[in-house]
Design an enzyme around this catalytic site. Structure first.
Site, PDB file in Angstrom:
ATOM      1  N   SER A  72      38.666  41.923  39.091  1.00 53.66           N
ATOM      2  CA  SER A  72      37.744  41.617  40.194  1.00 53.66           C
ATOM      3  C   SER A  72      36.403  42.266  39.885  1.00 53.66           C
ATOM      4  O   SER A  72      36.342  43.333  39.259  1.00 53.66           O
ATOM      5  CB  SER A  72      38.287  42.194  41.505  1.00 53.66           C
ATOM      6  OG  SER A  72      37.307  42.077  42.519  1.00 53.66           O
TER       7      SER A  72
ATOM      8  N   TYR B 273      41.487  49.424  46.250  1.00 53.33           N
ATOM      9  CA  TYR B 273      41.710  48.128  45.584  1.00 53.33           C
ATOM     10  C   TYR B 273      40.793  48.025  44.360  1.00 53.33           C
ATOM     11  O   TYR B 273      41.236  47.631  43.268  1.00 53.33           O
ATOM     12  CB  TYR B 273      41.424  46.989  46.561  1.00 53.33           C
ATOM     13  CG  TYR B 273      41.278  45.626  45.903  1.00 53.33           C
ATOM     14  CD1 TYR B 273      42.396  44.897  45.512  1.00 53.33           C
ATOM     15  CD2 TYR B 273      40.007  45.072  45.676  1.00 53.33           C
ATOM     16  CE1 TYR B 273      42.262  43.647  44.906  1.00 53.33           C
ATOM     17  CE2 TYR B 273      39.867  43.829  45.077  1.00 53.33           C
ATOM     18  CZ  TYR B 273      40.990  43.119  44.692  1.00 53.33           C
ATOM     19  OH  TYR B 273      40.845  41.888  44.083  1.00 53.33           O
TER      20      TYR B 273
HETATM   21  P1  NAP Z   1      45.995  34.826  47.392  1.00 52.66           P
HETATM   22  O1  NAP Z   1      45.455  33.506  47.783  1.00 52.66           O
HETATM   23  O2  NAP Z   1      46.279  35.873  48.425  1.00 52.66           O
HETATM   24  O3  NAP Z   1      47.342  34.560  46.551  1.00 52.66           O
HETATM   25  C1  NAP Z   1      48.042  35.645  46.038  1.00 52.66           C
HETATM   26  C2  NAP Z   1      49.290  35.164  45.347  1.00 52.66           C
HETATM   27  O4  NAP Z   1      49.946  36.332  44.796  1.00 52.66           O
HETATM   28  C3  NAP Z   1      50.295  34.516  46.268  1.00 52.66           C
HETATM   29  O5  NAP Z   1      50.948  33.461  45.579  1.00 52.66           O
HETATM   30  C4  NAP Z   1      51.290  35.643  46.571  1.00 52.66           C
HETATM   31  O6  NAP Z   1      52.606  35.186  46.838  1.00 52.66           O
HETATM   32  C5  NAP Z   1      51.289  36.369  45.240  1.00 52.66           C
HETATM   33  N1  NAP Z   1      51.736  37.760  45.355  1.00 52.66           N
HETATM   34  C6  NAP Z   1      51.266  38.741  46.141  1.00 52.66           C
HETATM   35  N2  NAP Z   1      51.949  39.879  45.941  1.00 52.66           N
HETATM   36  C7  NAP Z   1      52.869  39.595  45.000  1.00 52.66           C
HETATM   37  C8  NAP Z   1      53.890  40.341  44.355  1.00 52.66           C
HETATM   38  N3  NAP Z   1      54.096  41.625  44.667  1.00 52.66           N
HETATM   39  N4  NAP Z   1      54.678  39.726  43.440  1.00 52.66           N
HETATM   40  C9  NAP Z   1      54.481  38.425  43.124  1.00 52.66           C
HETATM   41  N5  NAP Z   1      53.536  37.663  43.687  1.00 52.66           N
HETATM   42  C10 NAP Z   1      52.750  38.243  44.605  1.00 52.66           C
HETATM   43  O7  NAP Z   1      45.068  35.548  46.324  1.00 52.66           O
HETATM   44  P2  NAP Z   1      43.856  35.034  45.394  1.00 52.66           P
HETATM   45  O8  NAP Z   1      42.614  35.182  46.161  1.00 52.66           O
HETATM   46  O9  NAP Z   1      44.192  33.743  44.760  1.00 52.66           O
HETATM   47  O10 NAP Z   1      43.855  36.204  44.317  1.00 52.66           O
HETATM   48  C11 NAP Z   1      44.509  36.111  43.079  1.00 52.66           C
HETATM   49  C12 NAP Z   1      44.034  37.262  42.215  1.00 52.66           C
HETATM   50  O11 NAP Z   1      42.621  37.230  42.120  1.00 52.66           O
HETATM   51  C13 NAP Z   1      44.406  38.642  42.770  1.00 52.66           C
HETATM   52  O12 NAP Z   1      44.773  39.487  41.708  1.00 52.66           O
HETATM   53  C14 NAP Z   1      43.106  39.119  43.398  1.00 52.66           C
HETATM   54  O13 NAP Z   1      43.011  40.514  43.445  1.00 52.66           O
HETATM   55  C15 NAP Z   1      42.094  38.506  42.456  1.00 52.66           C
HETATM   56  N6  NAP Z   1      40.756  38.330  43.033  1.00 52.66           N
HETATM   57  C16 NAP Z   1      40.557  37.507  44.105  1.00 52.66           C
HETATM   58  C17 NAP Z   1      39.273  37.382  44.616  1.00 52.66           C
HETATM   59  C18 NAP Z   1      38.954  36.505  45.808  1.00 52.66           C
HETATM   60  O14 NAP Z   1      37.849  36.617  46.345  1.00 52.66           O
HETATM   61  N7  NAP Z   1      39.869  35.638  46.232  1.00 52.66           N
HETATM   62  C19 NAP Z   1      38.225  38.102  44.052  1.00 52.66           C
HETATM   63  C20 NAP Z   1      38.475  38.922  42.980  1.00 52.66           C
HETATM   64  C21 NAP Z   1      39.747  39.033  42.464  1.00 52.66           C
HETATM   65  P3  NAP Z   1      53.085  34.871  48.350  1.00 52.66           P
HETATM   66  O15 NAP Z   1      52.090  33.898  48.930  1.00 52.66           O
HETATM   67  O16 NAP Z   1      54.440  34.281  48.189  1.00 52.66           O
HETATM   68  O17 NAP Z   1      53.046  36.189  49.067  1.00 52.66           O
END
Ligand code: NAP
Length: 248
Positions: free
Chosen positions: A143, A157
């Site tokens: 991130s 985080y």
């Molecule tokens: P999201 O929409 O919340 O999706 C997260 C996914 O991870 C879901 O499929 C969830 O499964 C799964 N998950 C959560 N905890 C888990 C665990 N302990 N074991 C296995 N699966 C798990 O998140 P996103 O925004 O797509 O983010 C994905 C990645 O990008 C993350 O690492 C996040 O930190 C990073 N990121 C996101 C952003 C942003 O603005 N969105 C920015 C920077 C970095 P369930 O739905 O079944 O719980």
């Protein structure tokens, strides 16, 4: 050539967008998620319709035994792993430094850092030439928070993602000798459901105005970078993390 890619946290958001972009004939997809079976099933159906074989792997990446079993299932169903996307990640409710306690810290680090490392260990055993593998590629989803620090929101985080960046640099250099390319992406603020978990949704429109490109990012824009890093086109990059952040 047939490829076998495991994407963690693939049921929605950036992970699901990555799986959609990878899908096609000859592209076997192992999709991990934690609890949202309905979303995972719906995604799997769409990807199968595009020619991929799909394996759903509900597991908590913070648990090394569940991670080991997940990789064994990929071995059994698909054979040799060629790619890993360490995307599963969590945030925590927005708070200043005094709101951080031990359970919160333990969970954030367990999922975002330990989970990433457990998955890399399992993947490297299968991909590494030292253990009879044929190489492969790993992309860690970090991130921009790692470098901006997220003051007053979730510095803990941000620190987990700083640790992920260090894993990418160190393991990129360690594992390239075994034919394993390790990379990262640092997304900026991307439109996914994750912001509901931190309670920062209401602040997104104002945050978007402060991003040089003038808008939030889309999950498919991050997925494009991930898929490129997995491809042979990225062959001379080692331990590199790309910012996908609209200039943020
Ligand atoms: P999201 O929409 O919340 O999706 C997260 C996914 O991870 C879901 O499929 C969830 O499964 C799964 N998950 C959560 N905890 C888990 C665990 N302990 N074991 C296995 N699966 C798990 O998140 P996103 O925004 O797509 O983010 C994905 C990645 O990008 C993350 O690492 C996040 O930190 C990073 N990121 C996101 C952003 C942003 O603005 N969105 C920015 C920077 C970095 P369930 O739905 O079944 O719980």
């Amino acid at each position: 050539m047939r490829s076998v890619t495991l994407v963690t946290g693939a049921a929605r958001g950036i992970g699901a967008a990555t799986a959609r972009l990878l899908a096609g004939p000859g592209q076997d997809l192992a999709l991990n998620y934690r609890s949202d079976h309905a979303a995972a099933e719906a995604l799997a159906e769409a990807l199968r319709a595009r020619g991929s074989r799909v394996l759903l792997l509900p597991a908590d990446v913070a648990d090394p035994q569940q991670v080991a079993r997940m990789f064994e299932r990929v071995d059994a169903e698909f054979g040799r792993l060629t790619g890993l996307v360490n995307n599963a990640g969590i945030v925590a409710p927005s708070t200043g430094v005094q709101g951080i306690d031990r359970p919160r810290l333990e969970r954030l680090f367990a999922v975002n850092v330990f989970g990433t490392l457990y998955c890399i260990q399992q993947a490297a055993r299968r991909m590494g030439t030292a253990s009879g593998g044929a190489g492969g590629a790993i992309v860690n989803v970090s991130s921009r928070a790692a470098q901006l620090g997220s003051p007053g929101v979730y510095v803990d985080y941000a620190a987990t993602k700083g640790a992920v960046d260090s894993l990418t640099v160190g393991l990129g250099r360690e594992l390239i000798a075994q034919g394993i390319r390790v990379y990262g992406v640092r997304p900026g603020i991307i439109e996914t459901d994750i912001h509901a978990d931190s309670g920062t949704e209401a602040a997104l429109p104002e945050a978007a105005r402060a991003i040089p490109i003038g808008r939030l990012g889309r999950a498919d824009e991050v997925a494009q970078a991930i898929v490129w890093l997995l491809s042979p086109a990225a062959s001379y990059l080692v331990g590199t993390t790309l910012d996908v952040a609209g200039g943020r």
